[in-house]
Design a protein around this motif. Structure first.
Motif, short mmCIF file in Angstrom:
data_model
loop_
_atom_site.label_atom_id
_atom_site.label_comp_id
_atom_site.label_asym_id
_atom_site.label_seq_id
_atom_site.Cartn_x
_atom_site.Cartn_y
_atom_site.Cartn_z
N LEU A 6 -4.00 1.23 1.35
CA LEU A 6 -2.71 1.49 0.71
C LEU A 6 -2.85 1.24 -0.78
N LEU A 7 -2.62 2.28 -1.57
CA LEU A 7 -2.63 2.16 -3.03
C LEU A 7 -1.19 1.95 -3.45
N ALA A 8 -0.89 0.71 -3.76
CA ALA A 8 0.49 0.30 -4.02
C ALA A 8 0.64 -0.13 -5.47
N GLY A 9 1.82 -0.66 -5.78
CA GLY A 9 2.06 -1.16 -7.12
C GLY A 9 3.03 -0.30 -7.91
N LEU A 10 3.07 -0.55 -9.19
CA LEU A 10 4.08 0.05 -10.05
C LEU A 10 3.83 1.54 -10.28
N PRO A 11 4.89 2.30 -10.56
CA PRO A 11 4.73 3.74 -10.86
C PRO A 11 3.90 3.94 -12.12
N GLY A 12 3.10 5.00 -12.12
CA GLY A 12 2.35 5.35 -13.32
C GLY A 12 1.10 4.54 -13.55
N THR A 13 0.57 3.91 -12.51
CA THR A 13 -0.60 3.06 -12.68
C THR A 13 -1.90 3.75 -12.28
N GLY A 14 -1.85 5.04 -12.02
CA GLY A 14 -3.08 5.77 -11.73
C GLY A 14 -3.45 5.81 -10.26
N LYS A 15 -2.46 5.66 -9.39
CA LYS A 15 -2.75 5.65 -7.94
C LYS A 15 -3.31 6.99 -7.47
N THR A 16 -2.76 8.09 -7.99
CA THR A 16 -3.22 9.41 -7.56
C THR A 16 -4.68 9.63 -7.93
N HIS A 17 -5.05 9.23 -9.14
CA HIS A 17 -6.45 9.39 -9.57
C HIS A 17 -7.37 8.52 -8.72
N LEU A 18 -6.95 7.28 -8.47
CA LEU A 18 -7.76 6.39 -7.65
C LEU A 18 -7.92 6.95 -6.24
#
Length: 206
Positions: A8-20
């Motif tokens: 689960l890639l969680a956390g704040l919006p705009g932190t690069g989850k999609t790239h990760l």
């Protein structure tokens, strides 16, 4: 790895989850992505919405469909010892169902929680929302297939700095976790050590 693994890639919006997420899928070929936003955008395209209330109804439907898709993916992953990855600003709203799904499929679950300076994130979010490649439905309260908006700064759903800060500090994005936790500071995206993250996942997927 003897069973399903859920990252689960969680956390704040705009932190690069999609790239990760894309980096993880490239590193682990036997990996399936399940995304709430993909489901949302498909529903917006299919049904459209005329106001904020209709949009909320579709978003609630998207969450139910997401859980169904995740259930299916974890079932397949359990049978083939594969990995499932999902990226979203998860919170307590999704935690009970996610936990129940992991228990049902006896999945190994881990959370990568991305954080960053809120002012940096607000500016990053603004740039992302104004990018024509981002689905228009994210920033408007009225959308039907084919709709366009030449001047995105006029979109009704753009967040003010105050609203962005409120969401980031009251919705529990920065506290969510299931399973093992790795917290990553993504204030400077270029400084994120993706290789170390991938090694962390691999070590817990064996």
């Amino acid at each position: 790895m003897t069973g399903a693994v859920l990252v689960l890639l969680a956390g704040l919006p705009g932190t690069g989850k999609t790239h990760l997420c894309s980096r993880i899928r490239a590193c682990f070929p036997n990996c399936t992505q399940v995304s709430i936003d993909v489901v949302k955008e498909a529903l917006w395209e299919r049904y459209g919405f005329d106001d904020a209330a209709q949009k909320r109804e579709l978003d609630d439907m998207a969450l139910r469909l997401f859980f169904s898709d995740l259930d299916t993916a974890l079932g397949h992953a359990h049978d083939s010892a594969a990995m499932v990855v999902s990226d979203y600003p998860f919170s307590d709203k999704q935690e009970p169902t996610l936990r129940a799904l992991c228990e049902r499929h006896r999945a190994t679950v881990m959370t990568i929680r991305l954080t960053a300076d809120l002012e940096v994130l607000f500016e990053r979010q603004q740039r992302r929302d104004l990018d024509p490649s981002r689905h228009l439905g994210h920033i408007v309260d009225h959308y039907h297939r084919g709709d366009t908006l030449k001047d995105r700064t006029a979109a009704t759903g753009l967040l003010t700095r105050e609203e962005f800060y409120r969401r980031c500090t009251t919705r529990g994005y920065d506290a969510f976790r299931l399973g093992d936790l790795l917290e990553v500071d993504a204030t400077d995206l270029d400084a994120v050590d993706h290789e170390a993250i991938l090694k962390w996942i691999a070590a817990r997927s064996e």
